[in-house]
Design an enzyme around this catalytic site. Sequence first.
Site, PDB file in Angstrom:
ATOM      1  N   ALA A 134       0.872  -1.184   0.000  1.00 55.19           N
ATOM      2  CA  ALA A 134       0.000   0.000   0.000  1.00 55.19           C
ATOM      3  C   ALA A 134       0.910   1.236   0.000  1.00 55.19           C
ATOM      4  O   ALA A 134       0.837   2.102   0.866  1.00 55.19           O
ATOM      5  CB  ALA A 134      -0.974   0.014   1.175  1.00 55.19           C
ATOM      6  N   LEU A 135       1.782   1.263  -0.994  1.00 51.37           N
ATOM      7  CA  LEU A 135       2.893   2.219  -1.021  1.00 51.37           C
ATOM      8  C   LEU A 135       2.427   3.662  -1.186  1.00 51.37           C
ATOM      9  O   LEU A 135       1.480   3.946  -1.916  1.00 51.37           O
ATOM     10  CB  LEU A 135       3.853   1.858  -2.161  1.00 51.37           C
ATOM     11  CG  LEU A 135       4.454   0.452  -2.068  1.00 51.37           C
ATOM     12  CD1 LEU A 135       5.327   0.178  -3.297  1.00 51.37           C
ATOM     13  CD2 LEU A 135       5.258   0.271  -0.789  1.00 51.37           C
ATOM     14  N   HIS A 136       3.111   4.550  -0.473  1.00 55.26           N
ATOM     15  CA  HIS A 136       2.839   5.986  -0.558  1.00 55.26           C
ATOM     16  C   HIS A 136       4.177   6.719  -0.606  1.00 55.26           C
ATOM     17  O   HIS A 136       5.244   6.074  -0.595  1.00 55.26           O
ATOM     18  CB  HIS A 136       1.986   6.442   0.629  1.00 55.26           C
ATOM     19  CG  HIS A 136       2.527   6.000   1.965  1.00 55.26           C
ATOM     20  ND1 HIS A 136       3.693   6.486   2.484  1.00 55.26           N
ATOM     21  CD2 HIS A 136       2.060   5.089   2.860  1.00 55.26           C
ATOM     22  CE1 HIS A 136       3.920   5.912   3.655  1.00 55.26           C
ATOM     23  NE2 HIS A 136       2.950   5.059   3.908  1.00 55.26           N
TER      24      HIS A 136
ATOM     25  N   HIS B  70       7.092   5.687   1.723  1.00 49.22           N
ATOM     26  CA  HIS B  70       7.879   4.541   1.260  1.00 49.22           C
ATOM     27  C   HIS B  70       8.794   4.946   0.105  1.00 49.22           C
ATOM     28  O   HIS B  70       9.953   4.551   0.039  1.00 49.22           O
ATOM     29  CB  HIS B  70       6.955   3.432   0.732  1.00 49.22           C
ATOM     30  CG  HIS B  70       6.022   2.853   1.744  1.00 49.22           C
ATOM     31  ND1 HIS B  70       4.656   2.965   1.649  1.00 49.22           N
ATOM     32  CD2 HIS B  70       6.253   2.136   2.865  1.00 49.22           C
ATOM     33  CE1 HIS B  70       4.087   2.333   2.651  1.00 49.22           C
ATOM     34  NE2 HIS B  70       5.023   1.824   3.420  1.00 49.22           N
TER      35      HIS B  70
ATOM     36  N   LYS C 215       8.920   7.598  11.184  1.00 46.59           N
ATOM     37  CA  LYS C 215       7.494   7.540  11.520  1.00 46.59           C
ATOM     38  C   LYS C 215       7.275   6.436  12.572  1.00 46.59           C
ATOM     39  O   LYS C 215       6.497   6.587  13.504  1.00 46.59           O
ATOM     40  CB  LYS C 215       6.713   7.253  10.236  1.00 46.59           C
ATOM     41  CG  LYS C 215       5.397   6.571  10.388  1.00 46.59           C
ATOM     42  CD  LYS C 215       4.299   7.572  10.441  1.00 46.59           C
ATOM     43  CE  LYS C 215       2.899   7.031  10.505  1.00 46.59           C
ATOM     44  NZ  LYS C 215       2.707   5.638  10.642  1.00 46.59           N
TER      45      LYS C 215
ATOM     46  N   GLN D 214      10.131   1.256  16.327  1.00 51.18           N
ATOM     47  CA  GLN D 214      10.513   0.111  15.489  1.00 51.18           C
ATOM     48  C   GLN D 214      11.962   0.265  15.019  1.00 51.18           C
ATOM     49  O   GLN D 214      12.735  -0.701  15.011  1.00 51.18           O
ATOM     50  CB  GLN D 214       9.567   0.043  14.295  1.00 51.18           C
ATOM     51  CG  GLN D 214      10.020  -0.892  13.195  1.00 51.18           C
ATOM     52  CD  GLN D 214       8.991  -1.018  12.090  1.00 51.18           C
ATOM     53  OE1 GLN D 214       8.005  -1.693  12.254  1.00 51.18           O
ATOM     54  NE2 GLN D 214       9.223  -0.367  10.970  1.00 51.18           N
TER      55      GLN D 214
END
Length: 280
Positions: A32-34, A37, A149, A153
């Site tokens: 679901a690349l944006h 990414h 973001k 992580q």
Amino acid sequence: MITFTTIKETKAFVLEKKKEKKSIGFVPTMGALHEGHLALMRRAKLENDLLVVSIFVNPIQFNKASDLEKYPRDLEKDIKKLIPAGCDVLFAPEVGEMYPEEVSEQYHFGLLESVMEGAYREGHFNGVAIVVKRLFEIVQANRAYFGEKDFQQLAIIQALVRMEHLDVEIIPCPIVRETDGLAMSSRNERLTGEERKIAPFIFQTLTAARDTYKNYTPEKLKKWVVSKFDHEPAFKLEYFEIADDKMLQSVHTWDEHTGTLGFIAVNLGNVRLIDNIRFI
Ligand code: AMP
């Protein structure tokens, strides 16, 4: 661009390129690349001979079955974005390829996983560490690119690399935002029109906190942010924490020598959003 779905083919290709002394930049994603990414990919392409991207919605990092089920997936649409971003190899395995057997590894990150996403999403970081370790073994990248973001992580992956002595350089990349300030996320696609309109309130509140932080103690500033969300019933605040940028533990005073950020997780309708902002 070549697409591989098996580990064997990917490893063989990478081995060949390593023999030719080509450097490999790697961007792991769940699709679901944006633009967030794509910014990672463009940087990886600039800094390496080859760009490898993985798209794998990792089931073991979801602690809620409904969240996994609703995660947006559209490989055809993603492929159209990967080519102009300069992707050389797409690794897009099925779940059975990554997890042929039941998973038993258990990673421990101590304090780092005791807070925020680690505390609210049980097992999440173990699932992330397992998949990232396996992906690193397959792709053999020189450099791997991760977004700030997901700041916690990123800290977990840096700890994983140290703990396991992995031979890969981790490159942190800044948060990419929509023009109205909302941090880009695959999950934004699931917001209703009305929710999308009000979603920038999260970043607006973070920037307002950042602009005045010196006037408050961290404790007072936290209370201020909580009260802002109390007045906005569409949002259900999960946490707002002010923590250091190494071990991500709460800070109680502002110290110019301690990198300090504000971290937030909020539910807007059925969508859980996270964001962060640097104070110091
Ligand atoms: P995901 O597909 O959500 O697992 O994200 C893949 C990578 O893209 C992770 O390293 C994320 O931190 C990074 N990423 C996602 N959204 C953004 C953003 N808005 N800005 C920068 N990096 C991002």
